[in-house]
Scaffold this motif. Structure first.
Motif, short mmCIF file in Angstrom:
data_model
loop_
_atom_site.label_atom_id
_atom_site.label_comp_id
_atom_site.label_asym_id
_atom_site.label_seq_id
_atom_site.Cartn_x
_atom_site.Cartn_y
_atom_site.Cartn_z
N LEU A 8 26.54 13.51 10.36
CA LEU A 8 27.56 14.39 10.93
C LEU A 8 28.24 13.66 12.07
O LEU A 8 27.59 12.92 12.82
N SER A 9 29.53 13.91 12.26
CA SER A 9 30.28 13.17 13.28
C SER A 9 30.06 13.69 14.70
O SER A 9 30.13 12.94 15.66
N LYS A 10 29.78 14.99 14.84
CA LYS A 10 29.63 15.57 16.20
C LYS A 10 28.21 16.10 16.45
O LYS A 10 27.66 15.89 17.53
N GLY A 11 27.67 16.83 15.52
CA GLY A 11 26.30 17.34 15.68
C GLY A 11 26.18 18.64 16.45
O GLY A 11 25.09 19.08 16.78
N HIS A 12 27.33 19.28 16.75
CA HIS A 12 27.27 20.56 17.47
C HIS A 12 26.92 21.69 16.50
O HIS A 12 26.95 21.52 15.28
N VAL A 13 26.59 22.86 17.04
CA VAL A 13 26.26 24.02 16.22
C VAL A 13 27.24 25.14 16.55
O VAL A 13 27.39 25.54 17.71
N HIS A 14 27.92 25.64 15.52
CA HIS A 14 28.83 26.78 15.69
C HIS A 14 28.13 27.98 15.07
O HIS A 14 27.97 28.07 13.86
N GLU A 15 27.67 28.92 15.92
CA GLU A 15 26.87 30.05 15.46
C GLU A 15 27.76 31.27 15.19
O GLU A 15 28.55 31.67 16.03
N VAL A 16 27.61 31.85 14.00
CA VAL A 16 28.40 33.03 13.62
C VAL A 16 27.49 34.07 12.95
O VAL A 16 26.37 33.77 12.57
N ASP A 17 28.01 35.28 12.82
CA ASP A 17 27.34 36.31 12.04
C ASP A 17 28.39 37.05 11.22
O ASP A 17 29.56 36.64 11.20
N ARG A 18 28.03 38.11 10.57
CA ARG A 18 28.96 38.85 9.71
C ARG A 18 30.21 39.29 10.47
O ARG A 18 31.33 39.16 9.98
N ALA A 19 30.01 39.81 11.69
CA ALA A 19 31.14 40.33 12.46
C ALA A 19 32.19 39.26 12.76
O ALA A 19 33.38 39.57 12.87
N LEU A 20 31.76 38.00 12.89
CA LEU A 20 32.70 36.92 13.20
C LEU A 20 33.35 36.33 11.95
O LEU A 20 34.26 35.51 12.07
N LEU A 21 32.89 36.74 10.78
CA LEU A 21 33.44 36.20 9.53
C LEU A 21 34.22 37.24 8.73
O LEU A 21 35.20 36.91 8.08
N VAL A 22 33.77 38.48 8.78
CA VAL A 22 34.36 39.54 7.95
C VAL A 22 35.34 40.38 8.77
O VAL A 22 35.03 40.81 9.88
N ALA A 23 36.51 40.60 8.19
CA ALA A 23 37.53 41.43 8.84
C ALA A 23 37.55 42.82 8.21
O ALA A 23 36.94 43.07 7.16
N GLU A 24 38.30 43.74 8.83
CA GLU A 24 38.35 45.10 8.34
C GLU A 24 39.38 45.29 7.23
O GLU A 24 39.26 46.18 6.39
N PHE A 25 40.42 44.47 7.24
CA PHE A 25 41.54 44.70 6.32
C PHE A 25 41.73 43.52 5.36
O PHE A 25 41.36 42.38 5.66
N ILE A 26 42.32 43.81 4.22
CA ILE A 26 42.58 42.81 3.19
C ILE A 26 43.44 41.68 3.76
O ILE A 26 44.42 41.92 4.47
N GLY A 27 43.02 40.45 3.44
CA GLY A 27 43.81 39.28 3.86
C GLY A 27 43.40 38.68 5.18
O GLY A 27 43.83 37.57 5.51
N GLN A 28 42.54 39.38 5.94
CA GLN A 28 42.14 38.87 7.26
C GLN A 28 40.83 38.10 7.23
O GLN A 28 40.57 37.28 8.11
N THR A 29 39.98 38.36 6.23
CA THR A 29 38.66 37.72 6.17
C THR A 29 38.76 36.22 5.90
O THR A 29 38.09 35.42 6.56
N ALA A 30 39.59 35.82 4.95
CA ALA A 30 39.72 34.40 4.59
C ALA A 30 40.12 33.53 5.78
O ALA A 30 39.46 32.51 6.04
N PRO A 31 41.16 33.90 6.56
CA PRO A 31 41.53 33.09 7.72
C PRO A 31 40.41 32.98 8.75
O PRO A 31 40.18 31.90 9.32
N LYS A 32 39.67 34.10 8.99
CA LYS A 32 38.56 34.09 9.95
C LYS A 32 37.46 33.12 9.50
O LYS A 32 36.93 32.35 10.30
#
Length: 565
Positions: free
Chosen positions: A66-90
């Motif tokens: 890996l080039s950096k080795g950092h950890v980006h921590e996420v959960d469902r709330a940070l990945l899933v959006a409420e409305f159609i079309g918003q989840t993919a960009p997140k």
């Protein structure tokens, strides 16, 4: 790190293999265009998953994977959006933020919900992750973490998931001695020490906590919290002293037993010490005695009542001598639910239960459709039953689950654990057909030891059925004349002779008498008001019960009677 021996071994072997794969690539072998770093971490909270993933990021970076080795921590709330079309960009942004390091998805199983939930965008996240793992830019490790059972379901939610994750690491719960070592490590970091008495008490409590643990047990997180709270209690104790300014440095670092004990005091099992209420007890026993039949059960309940009184009078620990959990076996309508309600009143009057209420459930009331939800649903019902009795009708249905995952067994495991952990705080009565209940008790090794009393409810005899019929009529101010009484007696005798395991017993009697009362009322309603004498109004005649005839060849009703029209 303390413990985690299996994880350490797996990671060392994994790193060795990754080095081997890297060297093969450098030698010109074309095993794979990319080295797969994607992994699954399974384990309960506080088992070190987040700590280890941060170390892995550094290790992979040092290895040139890996080039950096950092950890980006996420959960469902940070990945899933409420409305159609918003989840993919997140989701795509989270991937790009993690590029060069690790995308760590905590509670990854929450992305995979029921197939029938069309409004859930968690599946969209999974599809994007799969695409990245298959043909993305690379320079990223995607690591999903969560409870073992839930993660298994998550991996099966999409056919492509299992094959995309190359490495699997299971973080087991810390053993009591490992938790003790973690406590001493945490104390050293906080510049405090335990007295021998405090440390011994802490050891005992950690063993107890380990024995009672469930999937939400905090492991190292729990231990660090205990040490922090003990330090806080020490500070409060010292600041109450009149000569606090004169205390030595040692005084400010020593944790005493009195600083540790209150932390666990709230979780200690409290002995229920309620006095026997003789008035309520007599009322409940009279109610029991008024039940028709059940002579074998009445005798046993009376004996249990005597025993509890004796234990109280002699100062014995009733909670450890007396179990509130029972098995009720019998066909429908034999009085199982009625007796459960009376027993709850008796236990309350004896001081065994605080509230004496009954929470009635069946399989549907305990079991949910998805992993993790059954445990919550069952726990909620148990909490509702605290101080009373949880009455599980047709309990054998819990052990008859099908499919890949038996949610009924999950409910049984939760119930068994709470029966032990909250001993004396509530009772469980499991009821059902005799044969089915035998299989139910044998379906789990813990069930037989938890349910130490079995009450068998025999089918009502014809004369007992008639007693029930007369009692119901009496409550309605009615009495069957000689002809009607004889007809009903003959009908119930025939019904008893032709009975099977679905025989309705008192339930059938109530239905028959309910129909009889309706017939009598309709007959009265068809008469002129001046023709209705008191004797007629109070009497059931043959005409009111004539429809009840057992059809031996072909039954046209679940009750076994033919309607004359």
């Amino acid at each position: 790190m303390i413990g985690l021996e299996s994880v350490k071994t797996s990671i060392k072997e994994n790193i060795t293999y990754l080095n081997f794969a890297k060297l093969r690539q450098e030698k010109g072998f074309k095993d794979s265009s990319k080295i797969n770093l994607h992994s699954i971490f399974t384990g309960n909270p506080g088992t070190g998953k987040t700590t280890v993933v941060k170390m892995l990021g550094k290790i992979y970076q040092k290895m040139g994977l890996l080039s950096k080795g950092h950890v980006h921590e996420v959960d469902r709330a940070l990945l899933v959006a409420e409305f159609i079309g918003q989840t993919a960009p997140k989701t795509k942004k989270a991937i790009e933020d993690a590029r060069g390091g690790i995308l760590f998805i905590d509670e990854a199983y929450s992305l995979a919900r029921g197939d029938d939930d069309s409004k859930d965008f968690g599946k969209e996240v999974i599809e994007i992750l799969l695409k990245e793992m298959s043909d993305g830019k690379g320079d990223i490790a995607i690591i999903g973490a969560g409870y073992p059972k839930e993660m298994e379901i998550f991996l099966e939610s999409n056919p492509g998931l299992k094959s995309r994750f190359a490495h699997y690491f299971n973080f087991e719960d810390y053993l009591p001695e490992e938790m003790h070592a973690i406590a001493l490590f945490a104390a050293k970091n906080k510049e405090v020490v335990f007295t021998p008495e405090a440390e011994n008490y802490l050891k005992e409590q950690l063993i107890e906590a380990y024995r009672k643990r469930d999937e939400s047990f905090g492991n190292a997180r729990f231990v660090h919290g205990v040490v922090e709270e003990a330090k806080m209690n020490m500070g409060i104790r010292l600041m109450k002293l009149p000569n606090v300014a004169e205390l030595t440095k040692e005084d400010f670092e020593v944790i005493l037993l009195e600083d540790v004990a209150p932390i666990f005091a709230a979780n200690q099992r409290k002995k229920l010490n309620l006095k026997i209420n003789d008035k309520d007890l007599q009322l409940a026993l009279t109610e029991l005695n008024d039940l028709i039949g059940m002579e074998n059960i009445k005798q046993e309940v009376f004996e249990l009542t005597k025993l509890v009184k004796f234990y109280n009078e002699t100062g014995k620990d009733v909670v450890n001598k007396f179990s509130l959990h029972s098995i009720f076996t019998g066909n429908p309508g034999t009085g199982k639910t009625t007796l459960a309600r009376i027993i709850a009143k008796i236990y309350k009057a004896l001081g065994l239960l605080e509230r004496g209420h009954v929470v009635e459930v069946d399989r549907e009331g305990l079991v949910a459709g998805y992993v993790g939800q059954t445990a919550i649903k069952t726990a909620d019902k148990i909490e509702e039953a605290m101080g009373g009795i949880l009455f599980i009708d047709e309990a054998y249905a819990l052990s008859e689950g099908g499919g890949d995952y038996n949610f009924g067994q999950e409910a049984i495991e939760v119930i068994l654990k709470r029966m032990e952990d909250a001993r004396g705080k509530f009772g469980v009565i499991a009821a059902g057909y005799p044969d089915n209940m035998t299989k139910f008790v044998e379906s789990n090794p813990g069930l037989k030891s938890r349910f130490d009393k079995t009450f068998h409810f025999y089918d009502y005899l014809p004369e007992q059925m008639m007693d029930i019929a007369r009692m119901i009529l009496k409550k309605e101010g009615l009495k069957a004349n000689a002809e009607a009484d004889k007809h009903l007696s003959e009908y119930f005798s025939k019904l008893y002779e032709t009975r099977d395991k679905f025989f309705g017993n008192a339930r059938s009697v109530r239905q028959v008498i309910g129909e009889t009362i309706k017939n009598q009322n309709l007959r009265m309603a068809s008469m002129a008001a001046n023709e209705r004498t008191r004797e007629l109004l109070d009497s059931v005649i043959l005409e009111d019960v004539a429809e009840f005839v057992v059809v031996e060849q072909k039954q046209t009703s679940t009750l076994g009677f033919r309607l004359n029209t």
